[in-house]
Write a protein that holds these residues in place. Structure first.
Motif, mmCIF file in Angstrom:
data_model
loop_
_atom_site.group_PDB
_atom_site.id
_atom_site.type_symbol
_atom_site.label_atom_id
_atom_site.label_comp_id
_atom_site.label_asym_id
_atom_site.label_seq_id
_atom_site.Cartn_x
_atom_site.Cartn_y
_atom_site.Cartn_z
ATOM 1 N N ARG A 194 0.853 -1.200 0.000
ATOM 2 C CA ARG A 194 0.000 0.000 0.000
ATOM 3 C C ARG A 194 0.883 1.242 0.000
ATOM 4 N N GLN A 195 0.659 2.127 -0.965
ATOM 5 C CA GLN A 195 1.505 3.311 -1.077
ATOM 6 C C GLN A 195 0.689 4.594 -1.174
ATOM 7 N N HIS A 196 -0.385 4.691 -0.379
ATOM 8 C CA HIS A 196 -1.161 5.927 -0.377
ATOM 9 C C HIS A 196 -1.614 6.280 1.029
ATOM 10 N N ASP A 197 -2.033 7.462 1.234
ATOM 11 C CA ASP A 197 -2.506 8.099 2.458
ATOM 12 C C ASP A 197 -1.584 7.852 3.647
ATOM 13 N N ASN A 198 -2.140 7.774 4.838
ATOM 14 C CA ASN A 198 -1.331 7.657 6.058
ATOM 15 C C ASN A 198 -0.898 6.236 6.382
ATOM 16 N N PHE A 199 -1.289 5.255 5.580
ATOM 17 C CA PHE A 199 -1.015 3.859 5.901
ATOM 18 C C PHE A 199 -0.118 3.220 4.846
ATOM 19 N N LYS A 200 1.031 3.824 4.586
ATOM 20 C CA LYS A 200 1.951 3.281 3.594
ATOM 21 C C LYS A 200 2.683 2.078 4.163
#
Length: 157
Positions: A26-32
């Motif tokens: 996952r490479q988006h928002d605050n949870f990369k």
């Protein structure tokens, strides 16, 4: 008279194939970073049904025979919030892995590589517990002032 508490429920389901586990890059928002498939429980579905649905949506795989591993929860006394994440593992799956999803790219990762991966602290903390006998309960008190995790209590049964 006590104030009402805001409850929110999520699930996580780790899919295992021998020494490999299925994670989302996952490479988006605050949870990369690398995370197991999972997400919000939609009312009135059960926690297990939610975990099965989330794996299908995020990976394309159909899972069954889920084993409950434990509870990970955040409590925020200042806001009266309680976020509960029900954690499962399974070795039973079928279907074709999706190339990419809105949550990230599904990839099979060798368990031995996990320490080298970018991963949220909350996931890294519970990851080894999926492979131990018994269940776990982890409670994290959220520190509003610092906007980060505060005291962490871990119980294993």
């Amino acid at each position: 008279m006590s104030e009402s508490v805001n409850y929110k429920f999520w699930t996580v389901c780790l899919v295992q194939n021998g020494d490999y586990v299925l994670l989302l890059n996952r490479q988006h928002d605050n949870f990369k970073g690398y995370i197991p498939p999972g997400g919000k429980v939609e009312f009135p579905e059960s926690f297990t049904e939610a975990a099965i649905r989330e794996v299908k949506e995020e990976t394309g795989l159909e899972v069954s025979d889920l084993i409950y591993k434990g509870l990970y929860e955040y409590v925020n006394p200042e806001k009266n919030d309680r976020y509960m994440i029900f954690n499962y593992i399974t070795k039973c799956f079928s279907g074709t892995l999706l190339e990419d999803t809105h949550e990230g790219k599904p990839v099979w990762v060798n368990k031995n590589e996990i320490p080298n991966l970018s991963m949220q602290g909350s996931i890294r903390r519970r990851f080894p517990l999926f492979f131990e006998d018994g269940t776990f309960e982890i409670q994290v008190e959220w520190d509003n002032e610092k906007n980060q995790e505060g005291e962490v209590t871990i119980k294993k049964t």
